[in-house]
Design a protein around this motif. Structure first.
Motif, PDB file in Angstrom:
ATOM      1  N   ASN A 131       0.815  -1.220   0.000  1.00 13.34           N
ATOM      2  CA  ASN A 131       0.000   0.000   0.000  1.00 13.34           C
ATOM      3  C   ASN A 131       0.848   1.269   0.000  1.00 13.34           C
ATOM      4  OD1 ASN A 131       0.911  -0.016   2.609  1.00 13.34           O
ATOM      5  ND2 ASN A 131      -1.116   0.067   3.564  1.00 13.34           N
ATOM      6  N   GLN A 132       2.169   1.123  -0.069  1.00  7.91           N
ATOM      7  CA  GLN A 132       3.109   2.240  -0.212  1.00  7.91           C
ATOM      8  C   GLN A 132       2.987   3.276   0.909  1.00  7.91           C
ATOM      9  OE1 GLN A 132       5.444   2.265  -2.963  1.00  7.91           O
ATOM     10  NE2 GLN A 132       4.673   0.186  -2.978  1.00  7.91           N
ATOM     11  N   ASP A 133       2.772   2.804   2.154  1.00  6.50           N
ATOM     12  CA  ASP A 133       2.666   3.741   3.279  1.00  6.50           C
ATOM     13  C   ASP A 133       3.969   3.837   4.077  1.00  6.50           C
ATOM     14  OD1 ASP A 133       2.714   1.345   4.670  1.00  6.50           O
ATOM     15  OD2 ASP A 133       0.851   1.693   5.757  1.00  6.50           O
ATOM     16  N   GLY A 134       5.035   3.189   3.587  1.00  9.37           N
ATOM     17  CA  GLY A 134       6.317   3.252   4.268  1.00  9.37           C
ATOM     18  C   GLY A 134       6.514   2.164   5.302  1.00  9.37           C
ATOM     19  N   ASN A 135       5.517   1.317   5.522  1.00  7.91           N
ATOM     20  CA  ASN A 135       5.600   0.231   6.495  1.00  7.91           C
ATOM     21  C   ASN A 135       5.144  -1.072   5.850  1.00  7.91           C
ATOM     22  OD1 ASN A 135       6.195   1.889   8.880  1.00  7.91           O
ATOM     23  ND2 ASN A 135       4.135   2.675   8.535  1.00  7.91           N
ATOM     24  N   VAL A 136       5.738  -2.170   6.271  1.00 11.57           N
ATOM     25  CA  VAL A 136       5.249  -3.485   5.887  1.00 11.57           C
ATOM     26  C   VAL A 136       4.550  -4.033   7.119  1.00 11.57           C
ATOM     27  CG1 VAL A 136       5.840  -5.782   5.057  1.00 11.57           C
ATOM     28  CG2 VAL A 136       7.112  -3.792   4.231  1.00 11.57           C
ATOM     29  N   ASP A 137       3.221  -4.071   7.056  1.00 11.24           N
ATOM     30  CA  ASP A 137       2.444  -4.398   8.245  1.00 11.24           C
ATOM     31  C   ASP A 137       1.189  -5.196   7.880  1.00 11.24           C
ATOM     32  OD1 ASP A 137       0.802  -2.436   7.109  1.00 11.24           O
ATOM     33  OD2 ASP A 137       1.432  -0.880   8.514  1.00 11.24           O
ATOM     34  N   ILE A 138       0.273  -5.275   8.826  1.00 14.12           N
ATOM     35  CA  ILE A 138      -0.949  -6.072   8.640  1.00 14.12           C
ATOM     36  C   ILE A 138      -1.777  -5.581   7.451  1.00 14.12           C
ATOM     37  CG2 ILE A 138      -2.364  -4.727  10.256  1.00 14.12           C
ATOM     38  CD1 ILE A 138      -2.390  -8.574   9.845  1.00 14.12           C
ATOM     39  N   LEU A 139      -1.713  -4.286   7.155  1.00 15.97           N
ATOM     40  CA  LEU A 139      -2.472  -3.757   6.013  1.00 15.97           C
ATOM     41  C   LEU A 139      -1.980  -4.368   4.695  1.00 15.97           C
ATOM     42  CD1 LEU A 139      -2.693  -0.014   7.091  1.00 15.97           C
ATOM     43  CD2 LEU A 139      -4.443  -1.790   7.329  1.00 15.97           C
ATOM     44  N   ASP A 140      -0.669  -4.595   4.593  1.00 10.23           N
ATOM     45  CA  ASP A 140      -0.118  -5.227   3.394  1.00 10.23           C
ATOM     46  C   ASP A 140      -0.543  -6.691   3.307  1.00 10.23           C
ATOM     47  OD1 ASP A 140       1.506  -2.949   2.377  1.00 10.23           O
ATOM     48  OD2 ASP A 140       2.471  -3.194   4.318  1.00 10.23           O
ATOM     49  N   LEU A 141      -0.547  -7.382   4.458  1.00  9.05           N
ATOM     50  CA  LEU A 141      -1.012  -8.776   4.462  1.00  9.05           C
ATOM     51  C   LEU A 141      -2.487  -8.882   4.080  1.00  9.05           C
ATOM     52  CD1 LEU A 141       0.778 -10.346   7.557  1.00  9.05           C
ATOM     53  CD2 LEU A 141       1.054 -10.978   5.159  1.00  9.05           C
ATOM     54  N   VAL A 142      -3.294  -7.914   4.518  1.00  9.86           N
ATOM     55  CA  VAL A 142      -4.719  -7.902   4.162  1.00  9.86           C
ATOM     56  C   VAL A 142      -4.878  -7.753   2.648  1.00  9.86           C
ATOM     57  CG1 VAL A 142      -6.856  -6.554   4.344  1.00  9.86           C
ATOM     58  CG2 VAL A 142      -5.552  -7.107   6.406  1.00  9.86           C
ATOM     59  N   LEU A 143      -4.070  -6.899   2.025  1.00 14.48           N
ATOM     60  CA  LEU A 143      -4.154  -6.719   0.572  1.00 14.48           C
ATOM     61  C   LEU A 143      -3.777  -7.990  -0.179  1.00 14.48           C
ATOM     62  CD1 LEU A 143      -2.776  -3.098   0.236  1.00 14.48           C
ATOM     63  CD2 LEU A 143      -5.094  -3.877  -0.237  1.00 14.48           C
ATOM     64  N   VAL A 144      -2.761  -8.718   0.323  1.00 11.98           N
ATOM     65  CA  VAL A 144      -2.412  -9.994  -0.305  1.00 11.98           C
ATOM     66  C   VAL A 144      -3.555 -10.985  -0.106  1.00 11.98           C
ATOM     67  CG1 VAL A 144      -0.832 -11.968  -0.293  1.00 11.98           C
ATOM     68  CG2 VAL A 144       0.078  -9.651  -0.097  1.00 11.98           C
ATOM     69  N   GLY A 145      -4.090 -11.039   1.109  1.00 15.21           N
ATOM     70  CA  GLY A 145      -5.196 -11.962   1.388  1.00 15.21           C
ATOM     71  C   GLY A 145      -6.427 -11.672   0.550  1.00 15.21           C
ATOM     72  N   THR A 146      -6.729 -10.413   0.342  1.00 11.63           N
ATOM     73  CA  THR A 146      -7.892 -10.017  -0.467  1.00 11.63           C
ATOM     74  C   THR A 146      -7.754 -10.494  -1.911  1.00 11.63           C
ATOM     75  OG1 THR A 146      -8.211  -8.066   0.909  1.00 11.63           O
ATOM     76  CG2 THR A 146      -9.242  -8.023  -1.254  1.00 11.63           C
ATOM     77  N   ASN A 147      -6.528 -10.526  -2.407  1.00 10.70           N
ATOM     78  CA  ASN A 147      -6.289 -10.915  -3.805  1.00 10.70           C
ATOM     79  C   ASN A 147      -5.811 -12.353  -3.958  1.00 10.70           C
ATOM     80  OD1 ASN A 147      -6.658  -8.355  -5.456  1.00 10.70           O
ATOM     81  ND2 ASN A 147      -5.411  -7.647  -3.747  1.00 10.70           N
ATOM     82  N   TYR A 148      -5.774 -13.093  -2.828  1.00 10.40           N
ATOM     83  CA  TYR A 148      -5.274 -14.458  -2.834  1.00 10.40           C
ATOM     84  C   TYR A 148      -6.035 -15.309  -3.865  1.00 10.40           C
ATOM     85  CZ  TYR A 148      -3.339 -18.804  -1.051  1.00 10.40           C
ATOM     86  OH  TYR A 148      -2.665 -19.994  -0.937  1.00 10.40           O
ATOM     87  N   GLY A 149      -5.270 -16.064  -4.660  1.00 10.83           N
ATOM     88  CA  GLY A 149      -5.864 -16.976  -5.637  1.00 10.83           C
ATOM     89  C   GLY A 149      -5.996 -16.387  -7.039  1.00 10.83           C
ATOM     90  N   LYS A 150      -5.812 -15.094  -7.184  1.00 15.24           N
ATOM     91  CA  LYS A 150      -5.910 -14.484  -8.516  1.00 15.24           C
ATOM     92  C   LYS A 150      -4.699 -14.876  -9.344  1.00 15.24           C
ATOM     93  CE  LYS A 150      -8.893 -10.698  -7.168  1.00 15.24           C
ATOM     94  NZ  LYS A 150      -9.080  -9.244  -7.084  1.00 15.24           N
ATOM     95  N   GLN A 151      -4.947 -15.100 -10.663  1.00 17.34           N
ATOM     96  CA  GLN A 151      -3.890 -15.549 -11.568  1.00 17.34           C
ATOM     97  C   GLN A 151      -3.886 -14.721 -12.844  1.00 17.34           C
ATOM     98  OE1 GLN A 151      -3.903 -19.743 -12.216  1.00 17.34           O
ATOM     99  NE2 GLN A 151      -4.116 -20.231 -10.053  1.00 17.34           N
TER     100      GLN A 151
END
Length: 185
Positions: A131-151
């Motif tokens: 999410n380009q907020d300067g941190n690698v945190d739970i918000l980034d994991l949520v974005l990966v989880g939301t898009n999980y399985g897309k190809q």
């Protein structure tokens, strides 16, 4: 540059003939007509194609070291047709450069060693801070989880940023990469 060549001939009897009507052009420079990139924004795992138009039979190189930390020397472009040079470079998944706009310097050298260069700007978006907020945190994991399985993801797709490793799908490997860098500033 234009120049006039003067030729003076003297025969064995001492007769002299001078001719200064021959104009010649001296090649003292090479011009890069255009430099193009297939992508203006890249992330680790992407392949970027650089196309340069200059004079035929030149040596054309591009310095990708500002964009990819794993590339230490210039990449030579191949002449695919008269005066057209192309190189494909894959941005390494091991690249450690920070986000930002970088300049790729393209240098062309002709047979007479005349050299010129031109720059091309390409933005690197760090694949872990989704999410380009300067941190690698739970918000980034949520974005990966939301898009999980897309190809079959490509640049411009909503899931592009979540495809951290650049394999065109969002899967467990992307979750692992974000988790590995969790709380990284």
């Amino acid at each position: 540059e234009n120049a006039v060549v003067t030729v003076t001939l003297t025969d064995v009897k001492g007769n002299v003939v001078t001719d200064s009507t021959k104009k010649v052009t001296l090649d003292t420079q090479i011009a890069i007509i255009s430099v193009e990139s297939s992508l203006t924004v890249v992330k680790n795992g992407d392949t970027i194609t650089i196309t340069v138009i200059t004079e035929p039979k030149a040596t054309v190189k591009a310095d990708f070291s500002t964009l990819d930390s794993t590339i230490s020397s210039s990449v030579k472009l191949s002449e695919t047709s008269r005066g057209k040079y192309v190189a494909e470079v894959r941005i390494s998944n091991d690249n450690t450069h920070e986000n930002g706009v970088n300049e790729i310097i393209v240098t062309a050298t002709d047979a007479l060693k005349n050299t010129t260069s031109q720059s091309l700007k390409v933005e690197l978006k760090n694949p872990v801070d989704i999410n380009q907020d300067g941190n690698v945190d739970i918000l980034d994991l949520v974005l990966v989880g939301t898009n999980y399985g897309k190809q079959d993801i490509s640049q411009g797709d909503d899931a592009w940023a979540a495809d951290v490793n650049g394999d065109k799908k969002v899967d467990i490997l992307d979750i692992v990469l974000v988790s590995k860098n969790f709380k990284m500033k």
